[in-house]
Design an enzyme around this catalytic site. Sequence first.
Site, short mmCIF file in Angstrom:
data_model
loop_
_atom_site.label_atom_id
_atom_site.label_comp_id
_atom_site.label_asym_id
_atom_site.label_seq_id
_atom_site.Cartn_x
_atom_site.Cartn_y
_atom_site.Cartn_z
N GLU A 159 0.79 -1.23 0.00
CA GLU A 159 0.00 0.00 0.00
C GLU A 159 0.83 1.29 0.00
O GLU A 159 0.81 2.06 0.97
CB GLU A 159 -0.96 0.01 1.19
CG GLU A 159 -1.88 -1.20 1.23
CD GLU A 159 -2.98 -1.09 2.28
OE1 GLU A 159 -2.89 -0.21 3.15
OE2 GLU A 159 -3.92 -1.88 2.22
N GLU A 210 -5.60 -8.78 0.85
CA GLU A 210 -6.27 -8.45 2.11
C GLU A 210 -7.74 -8.18 1.83
O GLU A 210 -8.07 -7.45 0.90
CB GLU A 210 -5.71 -7.16 2.74
CG GLU A 210 -4.37 -7.31 3.38
CD GLU A 210 -3.85 -6.00 3.98
OE1 GLU A 210 -4.68 -5.15 4.38
OE2 GLU A 210 -2.63 -5.85 4.02
C1 GCO Z 1 -3.48 -2.45 5.11
C2 GCO Z 1 -3.06 -2.83 6.12
C3 GCO Z 1 -3.45 -3.51 7.31
C4 GCO Z 1 -4.59 -2.91 8.03
C5 GCO Z 1 -5.88 -3.26 7.37
C6 GCO Z 1 -7.10 -2.76 8.10
O1 GCO Z 1 -2.58 -3.04 4.39
O2 GCO Z 1 -4.25 -1.54 5.01
O3 GCO Z 1 -2.25 -3.76 5.47
O4 GCO Z 1 -2.25 -3.39 7.99
O5 GCO Z 1 -4.58 -3.39 9.31
O6 GCO Z 1 -5.92 -2.71 6.11
O7 GCO Z 1 -7.09 -1.38 8.15
#
Ligand code: GCO
Length: 459
Positions: A176, A356
């Site tokens: 990200e 994710e």
């Molecule tokens: C993300 C994050 C996570 C967060 C999840 C929830 O990559 O945004 O990898 O670390 O915990 O997205 O907000």
Amino acid sequence: MTAPIAPRIPFPDCHLPAGFSWGVATSAFQIEGAHRTDGRGDSIWDTFCTQPGVIADGSDGSVACDHYHRWQEDLDLIALLGVDTYRFSIAWPRVQPDGQGAWNEAGLQFYDRLIDGLIARGIRPFVTLNHWDLPAALQAQGGWANRSTVMHFVDYAKTMAARFGDRVPAIVTHNEPWVMAVLGHETGIFAPGIQDRKVACQVAHHLLLSHGLAVRALRAQGCQASLGIVLNLSPMHPASPLAADQARAQLEDGRLLRWYMDPLYRGSYPDDVLAVLGDDAPAVHAGDLEAICAPIDFLGVNYYTRGVAQASGPWDVHAGGLPLTDMGWEIYPQGLTELLVRLHHDYPVSAMLITENGGAFPDRITDGVVQDLDRTRYLADHIAAVGAAIAQGAPVTGYMVWSLLDNFEWASGYAKRFGIVHVDYTTQQRTLKASAHWYRQFLQHLRQRSAAADLRARG
Ligand code: GCO
């Protein structure tokens, strides 16, 4: 482990390509703890958490889920779920405390044990190199705003690939970049807490450049792992048909999606965003964009919700009527189908994985049971949305739940729970939630279905 809970949410009926992988995901800073153990250096998140008021519950990552000491129990849990893939990240300051110079053998050995432990349990390690925890020593020299951090990252990536590349099938450079650039350097709600759009744009460029140069360097050293990057993406909808709302949605789509996808897959930044950025646009050296679009093997997509934009103000306004997660994010599974189909149409992406997807909900543990039907339904609906995208031709090859464990949710601290496994932060006891039982039974059901299909095919 508590008694299994009957799945009350039906299994999605989707047809997935052969070899589709199922997993769970975590990141180092959110679960490991042990922040001063065995020679680990500070990361920018350690430093950030010491500033008053920046973490909702005043907490930090010093203990988190104590995964550094409890990794065997956690790997057993992952094996119990029946997933084939575990996505985790390496904490750069654990293996190279200053982000340059000396390597920390004790830190490297932790990841040796983790990787070997996964392989021994039949689980594929899916490794992220940078999940936001830049060594604090590099931040002292400007962090990602300083072009020299790019080469430090490439050195780190090369060393990780040389050490672990024979045992890990997939390596992600960054998780990200939008979050690190914009939330870390423009709004400043995440580490390192800078509020400067020009800096944020330069950071985004350096993250992308370091990704491309690392991919090139890993290929040159013969790394056999498949290589990719993970982006947080959402379809961006206007809050109303008004032209001003539509224009804002177009711009935010540019900043969130096209700013990353265009250079990665086309070798250029989007003109409309450059025009709006004006003097804040990053300094780009000759050859940078060629490096950024080095061919990759997969794109990781993190999806939680859609964006809804209005002419001014934030773009997470609620258009009304949709249920929200505990983060206040709209539950909008059809946005995942829309997004994956659009990526497939607009860019030459050879393979995508959902790296994710999941939701925070206000869980309650009663007599050792967490009946998180809201989370279970969220997962079922989003898996169905992936199936719908595949049916429309999107080349999606895997899906990972965020997250294995309740963990340190960045600026929200421990107050927001994303795990399919509940963590009691006083005792560190792990308890599978209903969603974990459901996921496990769903994966069993898929295996039985494909075994039955194999039998039929053999006549
Ligand atoms: C993300 C994050 C996570 C967060 C999840 C929830 O990559 O945004 O990898 O670390 O915990 O997205 O907000």
